[in-house]
Write a protein that holds these residues in place. Structure first.
Motif, PDB file in Angstrom:
ATOM      1  N   CYS A  23       9.926 -50.461 -23.503  1.00 10.11           N
ATOM      2  CA  CYS A  23      10.309 -49.929 -24.818  1.00 10.11           C
ATOM      3  C   CYS A  23      11.317 -50.857 -25.493  1.00 10.11           C
ATOM      4  CB  CYS A  23      10.900 -48.534 -24.668  1.00 10.11           C
ATOM      5  SG  CYS A  23       9.714 -47.252 -24.208  1.00 10.11           S
ATOM      6  N   LEU A  24      12.291 -51.312 -24.730  1.00 13.49           N
ATOM      7  CA  LEU A  24      13.288 -52.226 -25.276  1.00 13.49           C
ATOM      8  C   LEU A  24      12.629 -53.529 -25.737  1.00 13.49           C
ATOM      9  CD1 LEU A  24      16.112 -51.731 -22.612  1.00 13.49           C
ATOM     10  CD2 LEU A  24      16.155 -50.919 -24.972  1.00 13.49           C
ATOM     11  N   GLU A  25      11.724 -54.056 -24.923  1.00  9.56           N
ATOM     12  CA  GLU A  25      11.043 -55.301 -25.286  1.00  9.56           C
ATOM     13  C   GLU A  25      10.235 -55.134 -26.564  1.00  9.56           C
ATOM     14  OE1 GLU A  25      10.352 -57.352 -20.880  1.00  9.56           O
ATOM     15  OE2 GLU A  25       8.900 -55.874 -21.629  1.00  9.56           O
ATOM     16  N   ALA A  26       9.531 -54.002 -26.686  1.00 11.25           N
ATOM     17  CA  ALA A  26       8.727 -53.744 -27.886  1.00 11.25           C
ATOM     18  C   ALA A  26       9.613 -53.684 -29.129  1.00 11.25           C
ATOM     19  CB  ALA A  26       7.938 -52.446 -27.722  1.00 11.25           C
ATOM     20  N   CYS A  27      10.777 -53.065 -28.989  1.00 14.32           N
ATOM     21  CA  CYS A  27      11.679 -52.925 -30.133  1.00 14.32           C
ATOM     22  C   CYS A  27      12.311 -54.258 -30.538  1.00 14.32           C
ATOM     23  CB  CYS A  27      12.763 -51.907 -29.811  1.00 14.32           C
ATOM     24  SG  CYS A  27      12.117 -50.221 -29.741  1.00 14.32           S
ATOM     25  N   VAL A  28      12.668 -55.068 -29.553  1.00 13.64           N
ATOM     26  CA  VAL A  28      13.207 -56.393 -29.847  1.00 13.64           C
ATOM     27  C   VAL A  28      12.176 -57.213 -30.607  1.00 13.64           C
ATOM     28  CG1 VAL A  28      13.940 -58.576 -28.827  1.00 13.64           C
ATOM     29  CG2 VAL A  28      14.868 -56.424 -27.953  1.00 13.64           C
ATOM     30  N   ASP A  29      10.934 -57.197 -30.142  1.00 12.89           N
ATOM     31  CA  ASP A  29       9.866 -57.953 -30.803  1.00 12.89           C
ATOM     32  C   ASP A  29       9.617 -57.462 -32.224  1.00 12.89           C
ATOM     33  OD1 ASP A  29       9.549 -59.456 -28.532  1.00 12.89           O
ATOM     34  OD2 ASP A  29       7.794 -58.357 -27.796  1.00 12.89           O
ATOM     35  N   ALA A  30       9.808 -56.141 -32.447  1.00 10.82           N
ATOM     36  CA  ALA A  30       9.551 -55.563 -33.763  1.00 10.82           C
ATOM     37  C   ALA A  30      10.783 -55.595 -34.670  1.00 10.82           C
ATOM     38  CB  ALA A  30       9.063 -54.122 -33.607  1.00 10.82           C
ATOM     39  N   GLY A  31      11.896 -56.111 -34.145  1.00  8.83           N
ATOM     40  CA  GLY A  31      13.110 -56.207 -34.950  1.00  8.83           C
ATOM     41  C   GLY A  31      13.820 -54.884 -35.169  1.00  8.83           C
ATOM     42  N   VAL A  32      13.617 -53.932 -34.256  1.00  4.89           N
ATOM     43  CA  VAL A  32      14.262 -52.623 -34.369  1.00  4.89           C
ATOM     44  C   VAL A  32      15.674 -52.692 -33.798  1.00  4.89           C
ATOM     45  CG1 VAL A  32      14.167 -50.213 -33.625  1.00  4.89           C
ATOM     46  CG2 VAL A  32      12.063 -51.403 -34.243  1.00  4.89           C
ATOM     47  N   ASN A  33      16.620 -52.097 -34.489  1.00  2.83           N
ATOM     48  CA  ASN A  33      18.001 -52.014 -34.015  1.00  2.83           C
ATOM     49  C   ASN A  33      18.030 -51.106 -32.785  1.00  2.83           C
ATOM     50  OD1 ASN A  33      20.751 -51.737 -33.645  1.00  2.83           O
ATOM     51  ND2 ASN A  33      21.072 -50.463 -35.448  1.00  2.83           N
ATOM     52  N   CYS A  34      18.353 -51.669 -31.632  1.00  7.72           N
ATOM     53  CA  CYS A  34      18.170 -50.937 -30.376  1.00  7.72           C
ATOM     54  C   CYS A  34      19.408 -51.022 -29.490  1.00  7.72           C
ATOM     55  CB  CYS A  34      16.958 -51.523 -29.641  1.00  7.72           C
ATOM     56  SG  CYS A  34      16.488 -50.595 -28.179  1.00  7.72           S
ATOM     57  N   THR A  35      19.726 -49.909 -28.837  1.00  2.00           N
ATOM     58  CA  THR A  35      20.817 -49.838 -27.866  1.00  2.00           C
ATOM     59  C   THR A  35      20.275 -49.231 -26.575  1.00  2.00           C
ATOM     60  OG1 THR A  35      22.490 -49.540 -29.594  1.00  2.00           O
ATOM     61  CG2 THR A  35      23.106 -48.884 -27.353  1.00  2.00           C
ATOM     62  N   PHE A  36      20.716 -49.775 -25.439  1.00  2.00           N
ATOM     63  CA  PHE A  36      20.324 -49.249 -24.130  1.00  2.00           C
ATOM     64  C   PHE A  36      21.500 -48.481 -23.560  1.00  2.00           C
ATOM     65  CE2 PHE A  36      18.733 -50.413 -19.598  1.00  2.00           C
ATOM     66  CZ  PHE A  36      17.997 -49.246 -19.535  1.00  2.00           C
ATOM     67  N   PHE A  37      21.317 -47.174 -23.335  1.00  2.00           N
ATOM     68  CA  PHE A  37      22.346 -46.326 -22.732  1.00  2.00           C
ATOM     69  C   PHE A  37      21.914 -46.069 -21.298  1.00  2.00           C
ATOM     70  CE2 PHE A  37      24.327 -42.286 -21.636  1.00  2.00           C
ATOM     71  CZ  PHE A  37      25.617 -42.441 -22.124  1.00  2.00           C
ATOM     72  N   VAL A  38      22.694 -46.571 -20.326  1.00  2.00           N
ATOM     73  CA  VAL A  38      22.248 -46.577 -18.940  1.00  2.00           C
ATOM     74  C   VAL A  38      23.369 -46.138 -18.010  1.00  2.00           C
ATOM     75  CG1 VAL A  38      22.818 -49.031 -18.632  1.00  2.00           C
ATOM     76  CG2 VAL A  38      21.049 -47.995 -17.202  1.00  2.00           C
ATOM     77  N   GLY A  39      22.981 -45.474 -16.922  1.00  2.00           N
ATOM     78  CA  GLY A  39      23.975 -44.933 -16.010  1.00  2.00           C
ATOM     79  C   GLY A  39      24.581 -45.953 -15.063  1.00  2.00           C
ATOM     80  N   ASP A  40      23.809 -46.992 -14.697  1.00  2.00           N
ATOM     81  CA  ASP A  40      24.354 -47.995 -13.774  1.00  2.00           C
ATOM     82  C   ASP A  40      25.081 -49.088 -14.562  1.00  2.00           C
ATOM     83  OD1 ASP A  40      22.370 -49.663 -14.794  1.00  2.00           O
ATOM     84  OD2 ASP A  40      21.193 -49.734 -12.959  1.00  2.00           O
ATOM     85  N   ASP A  41      25.212 -50.287 -13.967  1.00  2.00           N
ATOM     86  CA  ASP A  41      25.995 -51.338 -14.620  1.00  2.00           C
ATOM     87  C   ASP A  41      25.195 -52.171 -15.624  1.00  2.00           C
ATOM     88  OD1 ASP A  41      24.382 -52.822 -12.945  1.00  2.00           O
ATOM     89  OD2 ASP A  41      26.009 -53.534 -11.656  1.00  2.00           O
ATOM     90  N   GLY A  42      23.901 -51.868 -15.774  1.00  2.00           N
ATOM     91  CA  GLY A  42      23.084 -52.583 -16.751  1.00  2.00           C
ATOM     92  C   GLY A  42      22.633 -53.961 -16.325  1.00  2.00           C
ATOM     93  N   ALA A  43      22.945 -54.358 -15.083  1.00  2.00           N
ATOM     94  CA  ALA A  43      22.640 -55.716 -14.634  1.00  2.00           C
ATOM     95  C   ALA A  43      21.145 -56.008 -14.569  1.00  2.00           C
ATOM     96  CB  ALA A  43      23.277 -55.968 -13.264  1.00  2.00           C
ATOM     97  N   GLY A  44      20.328 -54.968 -14.437  1.00  2.00           N
ATOM     98  CA  GLY A  44      18.892 -55.178 -14.326  1.00  2.00           C
ATOM     99  C   GLY A  44      18.270 -55.832 -15.542  1.00  2.00           C
ATOM    100  N   LEU A  45      18.937 -55.740 -16.696  1.00  2.00           N
ATOM    101  CA  LEU A  45      18.393 -56.344 -17.915  1.00  2.00           C
ATOM    102  C   LEU A  45      18.362 -57.867 -17.853  1.00  2.00           C
ATOM    103  CD1 LEU A  45      19.775 -54.303 -20.957  1.00  2.00           C
ATOM    104  CD2 LEU A  45      17.507 -54.252 -19.954  1.00  2.00           C
ATOM    105  N   LYS A  46      19.238 -58.443 -17.024  1.00  2.00           N
ATOM    106  CA  LYS A  46      19.318 -59.906 -16.954  1.00  2.00           C
ATOM    107  C   LYS A  46      17.996 -60.531 -16.547  1.00  2.00           C
ATOM    108  CE  LYS A  46      24.255 -59.868 -15.772  1.00  2.00           C
ATOM    109  NZ  LYS A  46      25.269 -60.185 -14.720  1.00  2.00           N
ATOM    110  N   GLU A  47      17.263 -59.844 -15.664  1.00  2.00           N
ATOM    111  CA  GLU A  47      15.987 -60.360 -15.183  1.00  2.00           C
ATOM    112  C   GLU A  47      14.983 -60.524 -16.320  1.00  2.00           C
ATOM    113  OE1 GLU A  47      12.333 -58.905 -12.237  1.00  2.00           O
ATOM    114  OE2 GLU A  47      14.316 -57.976 -12.081  1.00  2.00           O
ATOM    115  N   TYR A  48      15.147 -59.721 -17.370  1.00  2.00           N
ATOM    116  CA  TYR A  48      14.178 -59.730 -18.468  1.00  2.00           C
ATOM    117  C   TYR A  48      14.666 -60.506 -19.681  1.00  2.00           C
ATOM    118  CZ  TYR A  48      11.977 -56.180 -15.620  1.00  2.00           C
ATOM    119  OH  TYR A  48      11.385 -55.529 -14.566  1.00  2.00           O
ATOM    120  N   GLY A  49      15.884 -61.034 -19.600  1.00  2.00           N
ATOM    121  CA  GLY A  49      16.412 -61.835 -20.694  1.00  2.00           C
ATOM    122  C   GLY A  49      16.545 -61.073 -21.997  1.00  2.00           C
TER     123      GLY A  49
END
Length: 403
Positions: A23-49
């Protein structure tokens, strides 16, 4: 419009987090203003750039070891409530919130925060925690799909939890906190189903608005395979009772057949000890799994629970690899109707053993492969189609239907 994607964790260990990332990737590609609200430290996003604003609580999921404090804060996580309330109050822009997972860290507190805002709320039902305390609509004591009305008095008095009855009571109380947001809130929620057959399990009740959007899936193998010339029997998934690994283990002992069982979970060591004739390596990287899938004769999905979709099943089918699937999997009827595999009686090791013996026939496997290849062309949307449909949902172009 701004979008807030909500999920317990950022590290992909299952389908819910994988879809949240997509969902985040789709929104980035479409230029949607997006925020990720996550319970852990968010480090998993690094793998996806992914370069998106992230609000991370830095907490650990229950599966990594519950603490005494979890008795209270995973019933109602005050930090999650306050953080999400603050995020929602930051802007008067039209806001869409897409919730994926909340039971490991965030708790039902997020719904109390959402109910106090004007945000449009979408929830993808990756499981049945929207109405079932244990999330699986499964009685872990009997092994049967639960026929009790969720959150009824009969539900309260039924010991169906995978641990014990005290834990069931804790789950029941947490679900009461979830329902306590009020029917007016739940009646406006929009629910995305991973499989259309899920709707019957989520109704009747306050949920009214549903549509199905199957998870975009990539084949496990990049090259065409010839399963009838291979001999590797494969399981890929969580090593848990509800995923049916004990049923699979018993069937493998009955037939004397070897198999490859890949995955993490509480039953990993048990499977390694009780199946010495099989290869049970734990978790493997994607490249290794793809290589092994190219050697597969058949994939097994032995779930005891009403598996909402079964991402691995779709990945195998799209690779032209036949399945042996439990009757409790919601996709089982399609597998049988399309001649893409065999269906066995859920929890019945003898029934699974019979199916394993049947796929020793090269001619049968070749026929099932043909069915799998044909079904694989239509089992799930392409990533591009899925992205377009998801953005259309966010912008309101793809309307939800009332139940």
């Amino acid at each position: 419009m701004r979008l807030i994607v909500v999920n317990d964790v950022s590290v992909v260990r299952g389908g819910a987090t994988k879809v949240a990332i997509q969902c985040l990737e789709a929104c980035v590609d479409a230029g949607v203003n997006c925020t990720f609200f996550v319970g852990d430290d968010g480090a998993g996003l690094k793998e996806y750039g992914l370069d998106v604003r992230t609000i991370a609580l830095g907490e650990k999921p229950l599966r990594d070891g519950p603490a005494i404090a979890n008795i209270f804060d995973r019933h109602f996580n005050k930090r999650a409530y306050e953080a999400l309330s603050g995020l929602l109050a930051e802007s008067a822009d039209e806001t869409v919130v897409h919730v994926h997972g909340w039971n490991q860290i965030l708790s039902p507190s997020i719904f109390h925060a959402l109910s106090q805002s004007n945000a449009r709320v979408i929830i993808t039902a990756h499981d049945f925690f929207l109405n079932c305390p244990n999330g699986g609509l499964l009685n872990y004591k009997s092994g049967e799909i639960c026929s009790v009305t969720p959150m009824s008095m009969s539900c309260l008095t039924t010991n169906c939890d995978k641990r014990n009855y005290l834990h069931k009571l804790w789950r029941f109380r947490r679900t009461l906190a979830q329902a306590g947001v009020g029917d007016a809130f739940w009646e406006r929620i929009e629910v995305i189903l991973a499989h259309e057959n899920m709707e019957a399990y989520l109704t009747p009740g306050p949920l009214k608005h549903f549509q199905t959007l199957r998870t975009p899936t990539e084949p496990l193998t990049r090259q065409p395979t010839e399963p009838w010339l291979r001999d590797r029997i494969m399981f890929l998934g969580r090593m848990t009772w509800e995923k049916g690994v004990r049923t699979l283990g018993e069937a493998l002992r009955m037939t004397g057949q070897a198999a490859t069982l890949i995955g993490r979970g509480p039953l990993l060591e048990e499977m390694q000890k009780t199946l010495p004739h099989c290869w049970v390596p734990g978790w493997l990287d994607d490249a290794t799994v793809a290589k092994l899938a190219g050697e597969a004769r058949v994939f097994i999905m032995p779930s005891r629970m009403p598996e909402p979709y079964g991402l691995v099943a779709a990945e195998a089918i799209m690779s032209g690899i036949p399945l042996i699937v439990s009757s409790n999997a919601l996709i089982s009827e399609e597998i049988a109707a399309n001649g893409a595999g065999l269906v066995f009686k859920s929890g019945d090791a003898a029934s699974l053993a019979d199916a394993l013996n049947k796929v020793k026939s090269d001619s049968l496997v070749q026929k099932l492969t043909e069915g799998a290849r044909a079904f694989g062309q239509k089992i799930a949307p392409s990533r591009q189609e899925w992205d377009q449909r998801m953005i259309a949902i966010y912008t309101g172009e793809n309307a939800f239907l009332a139940a």
